[in-house]
Design a protein around this motif. Sequence first.
Motif, short mmCIF file in Angstrom:
data_model
loop_
_atom_site.label_atom_id
_atom_site.label_comp_id
_atom_site.label_asym_id
_atom_site.label_seq_id
_atom_site.Cartn_x
_atom_site.Cartn_y
_atom_site.Cartn_z
N HIS A 8 0.86 -1.18 0.00
CA HIS A 8 0.00 0.00 0.00
C HIS A 8 0.89 1.23 0.00
O HIS A 8 2.08 1.14 0.31
N VAL A 9 0.31 2.36 -0.39
CA VAL A 9 1.08 3.60 -0.50
C VAL A 9 0.34 4.70 0.27
O VAL A 9 -0.86 4.90 0.06
N LEU A 10 1.07 5.38 1.14
CA LEU A 10 0.53 6.49 1.92
C LEU A 10 1.32 7.76 1.63
O LEU A 10 2.54 7.73 1.54
N ASP A 11 0.61 8.87 1.48
CA ASP A 11 1.23 10.18 1.30
C ASP A 11 1.38 10.79 2.69
O ASP A 11 0.40 11.24 3.30
N LEU A 12 2.59 10.80 3.21
CA LEU A 12 2.83 11.30 4.57
C LEU A 12 2.65 12.81 4.68
O LEU A 12 2.21 13.31 5.72
N PRO A 50 -3.80 -9.36 -4.11
CA PRO A 50 -2.36 -9.49 -3.84
C PRO A 50 -1.55 -9.50 -5.14
O PRO A 50 -2.04 -9.94 -6.19
N LEU A 51 -0.32 -9.02 -5.06
CA LEU A 51 0.58 -9.07 -6.20
C LEU A 51 1.00 -10.50 -6.53
O LEU A 51 1.14 -10.86 -7.69
N LEU A 52 1.23 -11.28 -5.50
CA LEU A 52 1.52 -12.70 -5.63
C LEU A 52 0.69 -13.44 -4.59
O LEU A 52 0.44 -12.92 -3.51
N GLU A 53 0.32 -14.69 -4.91
CA GLU A 53 -0.48 -15.45 -3.98
C GLU A 53 -0.31 -16.95 -4.26
O GLU A 53 -0.15 -17.35 -5.40
N ASP A 54 -0.32 -17.72 -3.19
CA ASP A 54 -0.29 -19.19 -3.25
C ASP A 54 0.88 -19.69 -4.11
O ASP A 54 2.01 -19.42 -3.80
N HIS A 107 3.44 -14.08 4.63
CA HIS A 107 2.81 -12.87 4.13
C HIS A 107 3.87 -11.78 4.10
O HIS A 107 4.45 -11.43 5.13
N TYR A 108 4.13 -11.27 2.93
CA TYR A 108 5.09 -10.20 2.73
C TYR A 108 4.30 -8.95 2.36
O TYR A 108 3.62 -8.92 1.34
N HIS A 109 4.36 -7.95 3.23
CA HIS A 109 3.68 -6.69 2.98
C HIS A 109 4.75 -5.62 2.88
O HIS A 109 5.54 -5.43 3.82
N VAL A 110 4.82 -4.93 1.74
CA VAL A 110 5.86 -3.94 1.48
C VAL A 110 5.19 -2.59 1.21
O VAL A 110 4.85 -2.27 0.08
N PRO A 111 4.97 -1.79 2.26
CA PRO A 111 4.34 -0.49 2.07
C PRO A 111 5.34 0.57 1.63
O PRO A 111 6.54 0.44 1.86
N LEU A 112 4.82 1.61 1.01
CA LEU A 112 5.62 2.78 0.64
C LEU A 112 5.02 3.99 1.33
O LEU A 112 3.84 4.30 1.14
N THR A 121 10.15 2.60 3.72
CA THR A 121 9.46 1.33 3.56
C THR A 121 9.91 0.40 4.69
O THR A 121 10.86 0.70 5.40
N TYR A 122 9.21 -0.69 4.84
CA TYR A 122 9.54 -1.70 5.84
C TYR A 122 8.78 -2.98 5.49
O TYR A 122 7.91 -2.96 4.62
N ARG A 123 9.11 -4.06 6.15
CA ARG A 123 8.32 -5.28 5.97
C ARG A 123 7.19 -5.24 6.99
O ARG A 123 7.40 -5.38 8.18
N GLY A 124 6.00 -5.06 6.50
CA GLY A 124 4.83 -4.99 7.35
C GLY A 124 4.21 -6.35 7.55
O GLY A 124 4.75 -7.38 7.16
N SER A 125 3.04 -6.33 8.15
CA SER A 125 2.34 -7.59 8.40
C SER A 125 0.94 -7.55 7.82
O SER A 125 0.45 -6.54 7.41
#
Length: 125
Positions: A8-12, A50-54, A107-112, A121-125
């Motif tokens: 996901h992408v958030l405008d800080l 999801p971008l990738l799944e299973d 589950h790999y969550h990569v937010p911007l 960025t970080y590895r989220g959950s």
Amino acid sequence: MSGRLTTHVLDLARGIPVSGIVLQLRRLENGESLLLREAATNADGRLDAPLLEDAEMKPGEYELLFQAGDYFRKINAESPETSSSREQVGFLDLIPIRFHISSEGGHYHVPLLLAPGGYSTYRGS
């Protein structure tokens, strides 16, 4: 347990989700960059799936490439007087985030987290 890759992408600077930012997912292997997906964020700054799944989740090196420049040019054109800094609007263009998937079932969550003059960025959950 099924694996998946999300973002996901958030405008800080504006405190809102980034809608409509185009991103690409690439798999990096043997010096090659294979395009797997191209998508745009929805009103919540997320993707509809999801971008990738299973079975698509394979260990390896990946890159998410966010087209941030298009987003900043769009918001600046819509309201130039509220732009946080006109000089920094053109600073970021393409933002690559390279990461490694080691577990097919994780589950790999990569937010911007995006701002005109930088990002995080970080590895989220």
